[in-house]
Write a protein that holds these residues in place. Sequence first.
Motif, PDB file in Angstrom:
ATOM      1  N   SER A   1      -7.206   9.041   7.701  1.00  0.00           N
ATOM      2  CA  SER A   1      -6.054   8.209   7.389  1.00  0.00           C
ATOM      3  C   SER A   1      -5.175   8.116   8.621  1.00  0.00           C
ATOM      4  O   SER A   1      -5.146   9.039   9.453  1.00  0.00           O
ATOM      5  CB  SER A   1      -5.262   8.783   6.206  1.00  0.00           C
ATOM      6  OG  SER A   1      -4.052   8.070   6.015  1.00  0.00           O
TER       7      SER A   1
ATOM      8  N   SER B   1       0.842  -1.195   0.000  1.00  0.00           N
ATOM      9  CA  SER B   1       0.000   0.000   0.000  1.00  0.00           C
ATOM     10  C   SER B   1       0.880   1.249   0.000  1.00  0.00           C
ATOM     11  O   SER B   1       2.044   1.222   0.409  1.00  0.00           O
ATOM     12  CB  SER B   1      -0.942  -0.002   1.204  1.00  0.00           C
ATOM     13  OG  SER B   1      -0.205  -0.055   2.408  1.00  0.00           O
TER      14      SER B   1
ATOM     15  N   GLU C   1      -3.942   4.290   2.495  1.00  0.00           N
ATOM     16  CA  GLU C   1      -4.129   2.880   2.838  1.00  0.00           C
ATOM     17  C   GLU C   1      -4.891   2.117   1.760  1.00  0.00           C
ATOM     18  O   GLU C   1      -4.764   0.894   1.650  1.00  0.00           O
ATOM     19  CB  GLU C   1      -4.873   2.749   4.165  1.00  0.00           C
ATOM     20  CG  GLU C   1      -4.073   3.206   5.376  1.00  0.00           C
ATOM     21  CD  GLU C   1      -4.303   4.670   5.701  1.00  0.00           C
ATOM     22  OE1 GLU C   1      -4.477   5.465   4.752  1.00  0.00           O
ATOM     23  OE2 GLU C   1      -4.290   5.024   6.892  1.00  0.00           O
ATOM     24  N   ASN C   2      -5.677   2.819   0.948  1.00  0.00           N
ATOM     25  CA  ASN C   2      -6.506   2.181  -0.067  1.00  0.00           C
ATOM     26  C   ASN C   2      -5.908   2.259  -1.466  1.00  0.00           C
ATOM     27  O   ASN C   2      -6.602   1.990  -2.444  1.00  0.00           O
ATOM     28  CB  ASN C   2      -7.908   2.798  -0.074  1.00  0.00           C
ATOM     29  CG  ASN C   2      -8.723   2.380   1.137  1.00  0.00           C
ATOM     30  OD1 ASN C   2      -8.572   1.270   1.639  1.00  0.00           O
ATOM     31  ND2 ASN C   2      -9.576   3.265   1.623  1.00  0.00           N
TER      32      ASN C   2
ATOM     33  N   ASN D   1      -7.663   7.209   0.514  1.00  0.00           N
ATOM     34  CA  ASN D   1      -6.531   7.580   1.357  1.00  0.00           C
ATOM     35  C   ASN D   1      -5.344   6.686   1.001  1.00  0.00           C
ATOM     36  O   ASN D   1      -5.489   5.744   0.206  1.00  0.00           O
ATOM     37  CB  ASN D   1      -6.896   7.471   2.847  1.00  0.00           C
ATOM     38  CG  ASN D   1      -7.447   6.100   3.204  1.00  0.00           C
ATOM     39  OD1 ASN D   1      -7.119   5.100   2.579  1.00  0.00           O
ATOM     40  ND2 ASN D   1      -8.312   6.056   4.205  1.00  0.00           N
TER      41      ASN D   1
ATOM     42  N   TRP E   1      -0.270  13.610   5.078  1.00  0.00           N
ATOM     43  CA  TRP E   1      -1.614  13.464   4.504  1.00  0.00           C
ATOM     44  C   TRP E   1      -2.392  14.766   4.653  1.00  0.00           C
ATOM     45  O   TRP E   1      -2.520  15.317   5.752  1.00  0.00           O
ATOM     46  CB  TRP E   1      -2.356  12.326   5.193  1.00  0.00           C
ATOM     47  CG  TRP E   1      -3.792  12.184   4.777  1.00  0.00           C
ATOM     48  CD1 TRP E   1      -4.897  12.311   5.556  1.00  0.00           C
ATOM     49  CD2 TRP E   1      -4.270  11.893   3.465  1.00  0.00           C
ATOM     50  NE1 TRP E   1      -6.034  12.115   4.830  1.00  0.00           N
ATOM     51  CE2 TRP E   1      -5.688  11.856   3.538  1.00  0.00           C
ATOM     52  CE3 TRP E   1      -3.634  11.673   2.241  1.00  0.00           C
ATOM     53  CZ2 TRP E   1      -6.477  11.600   2.429  1.00  0.00           C
ATOM     54  CZ3 TRP E   1      -4.433  11.414   1.133  1.00  0.00           C
ATOM     55  CH2 TRP E   1      -5.831  11.379   1.232  1.00  0.00           C
TER      56      TRP E   1
ATOM     57  N   ASP F   1       0.857   3.937   1.816  1.00  0.00           N
ATOM     58  CA  ASP F   1       1.342   4.418   3.107  1.00  0.00           C
ATOM     59  C   ASP F   1       2.549   3.606   3.571  1.00  0.00           C
ATOM     60  O   ASP F   1       3.505   4.152   4.126  1.00  0.00           O
ATOM     61  CB  ASP F   1       0.224   4.373   4.144  1.00  0.00           C
ATOM     62  CG  ASP F   1      -0.315   2.967   4.343  1.00  0.00           C
ATOM     63  OD1 ASP F   1      -0.361   2.211   3.359  1.00  0.00           O
ATOM     64  OD2 ASP F   1      -0.707   2.632   5.476  1.00  0.00           O
ATOM     65  N   HIS F   2       2.542   2.289   3.329  1.00  0.00           N
ATOM     66  CA  HIS F   2       3.704   1.477   3.689  1.00  0.00           C
ATOM     67  C   HIS F   2       4.898   1.790   2.791  1.00  0.00           C
ATOM     68  O   HIS F   2       6.051   1.773   3.245  1.00  0.00           O
ATOM     69  CB  HIS F   2       3.345  -0.002   3.590  1.00  0.00           C
ATOM     70  CG  HIS F   2       2.446  -0.466   4.678  1.00  0.00           C
ATOM     71  ND1 HIS F   2       1.904  -1.729   4.723  1.00  0.00           N
ATOM     72  CD2 HIS F   2       1.963   0.188   5.770  1.00  0.00           C
ATOM     73  CE1 HIS F   2       1.137  -1.844   5.792  1.00  0.00           C
ATOM     74  NE2 HIS F   2       1.152  -0.688   6.438  1.00  0.00           N
TER      75      HIS F   2
END
Length: 574
Positions: free
Chosen positions: A183, A86, A129-130, A127, A177, A88-89
Motif C-alpha cells: 500500500s 477511497s 486504496e481498494n 489495502n 497501514w 486512503d484518501h
Amino acid sequence: MLAGRYRLDDLLSETGQGRFWRAHDQVLSRAVAIHVIDADDERAVGLMEAARASAQIVEPRLLRVLDIENDGRICYVVNEWGNGTSLDHLVAAEGPLPPRRAAWIVDEVAAALVNAHDHGVAHGRLNPENVLIDTTGSVRLIGFAVEAALYGLGSDRIGIDVVDLVGLLHFSLTGKWAGLSESGAPQAPREQHGPDVRILRPRQIRAGVPRVLDDLVDEVLNRPHGRHAGPNTAREIHEVLSAYVGDRSGLSDEMAQTSPVPVIGHKPRPAPEPEATVAGLPVFDDTADTSDRPADTSDADWFAPREDVPAPPPPLEPAPERPLFAPLPADGGPARRARPGAVSAAPPEPATDSASYWPFDATPEEAPVPGRRWLRLALALAGLLLIVVAGVVIAQQLHDGGPDQPGKGTSTSSSASASSRPSARPITGTTALDFDPFGTPPTENSDLTPLAVDGDPTTSWRTSTYRQNLGPGGIKSGVGLIVDLRKTHRVTAVRMAFAKAGSEVSLYVADAAPKSAADLGKPVATVTAQQANQVAIDPPATGRFVTVWLTSLPQVAGGYRAELAEVSVIGTAV
C-alpha cells in the motif's frame, strides 16, 4: 475502441501491471473500468481465471466484473465504475476516523469477504486504496481477485485477506497501514521484542481507541504474542465488529450529520409529536344514555342530524335556441341596410368583365402625362441600337483576329478545331497501384488494387484496419491508390464508389507516379466522399496518373477502414 463497444476515454495508469482505463460502454451508456495487458503476458491466463471467479460471487459490495476477453492481441477485464472516495484518501483528508465509524466500514468489508471466502475466492490484495466509500455511502471493494492476478499473485490468499482486514481497521483508527499487502499509505510503527518485531497497538498510537477494537487488532497482527488465539476467519472478525457496532439505527444524529458521506442504515431519531389540542378532538360520551336517539346518529354529543331536509334546487331552464343566421326582416326589406345619414350610391351597372367583381369603388385612371409615351419608345430604340452595334463589333473582332491571314480563315479554323475535339468520356484500360509511402513495407493490400478498376462495383480494394484514424494525430497522414491512364489525358472528372461514406479524399493529377507524399504536389480537388461520388476537376488537369489520397477513414467494427469499390477517370486523350 475495444470490441466495437468500449470507448477508451482516460488512461489512468500505465505500469508493469498493464494499463488501467476509464472507458464508456456505448451499448449500455455507462462508465466502466478496464484493465488491459498483452495477450502473450504470462499473467493473462491467471487474469482470465480470476475474473471468472470474481464474476461468480453475488455480492453488492463488489464492483462486478462485466466482461472479459482475450482476442490474441490483448487481454482485458471490464469492471463496474465506482464513484466515491477511497479509504486512503478519506483518512488523508480527515485524519483517523471515529472508532465506531471505522468499525462499521471495516465490518462492511468483512461481510463481503465472508460471502466470497465461503465460495473459495479471495480478494488477494486488500489495502486502503481498494476500499471505496461511494457517493451513496455504501462500501465497495475494487479489483476483487483481479487486482492480485495483475500483480502476479496466487489465488489462494484467504489467510492474507484476514490479516489485511484487521490492517484496514488499524489504518482507519490510526492512519497507519499494518497489513500484508502493499500500500502507498504510511506504514505502522513497529517495536523490537527480542528476536521478534511487534506492530504497535492502536492504543499506543492514538488515545481513545476502545479496548475491544484494540484487542482485535493486536490478537490478529501480533498473534504469537497475543493472550488469546484470536479470530482466524473473516466471519469471526465480522461477528466481533457487528457486536461492537450494534444496531446501526442507534448512530447519533450528530455523527451522521458530521459524516462526509451518508451513513448506511442510519435512521435519525424521530422528533416528539406535539400534543393534540382539546379543540381539535371530538367529544365522545360513552356513559350517556343514547336509547332515545335515532339509529343513524353517532355517539358524539355535538352531532345531531337535521330534521327539516331542504328541498333540492329547481332544475336549470334550457338555453333558448339561437339560429345560425339572422332572420330576414319581417317587412320584406333587404337584409343589409345603409346606416342613417349614409349617402346611398347608385346601383352598379351589370357586370361585363372580371373587374366588376372587385367589391370596392374603382379608382379613376390617372391622366396620361404628355410626352411620356414618346420617351419610352425612344429609350427602347436606343437599347436595340446599342445591342446591334455591340454584335457588329464582336463579329468584326472574331473575323480579323488571325495573325497569319488577317480577316480570313481564323474563325473557321478555330471553330473547326473546337468541333473536332472529342468529348470527355470514361477512360478505359486503366490499372491501379496501392500507394502507402508511410508503411513498412510500403504496401496497402496490393493484391486487391485491380478490383478498384475492374468495372464491377461488388468487388473493392480496401485499406488496412487502423485502431486510430489517419491525419495529423494518427499513425499516418494518409494512404491511397494510383490510377494509371496509360497515356496523358485531359482529366475533367473522377467517379468514385465507396462501401461506406465518410472518407476525406484529395485528388492529384501528374505526369509521373508519386514515390512519396512530398511528390503529390497541390490537389486538384478535395471532398468528403459519399458512397457514390462524381468530382469535377475545374479547371481540367493534364497528366497520366491520378492519385486518390485518403486522409481520413470512416469508422468500422474494430477501427477505421475505407473500401473503394470502383474508381473511373473521365477525360480526353491529349
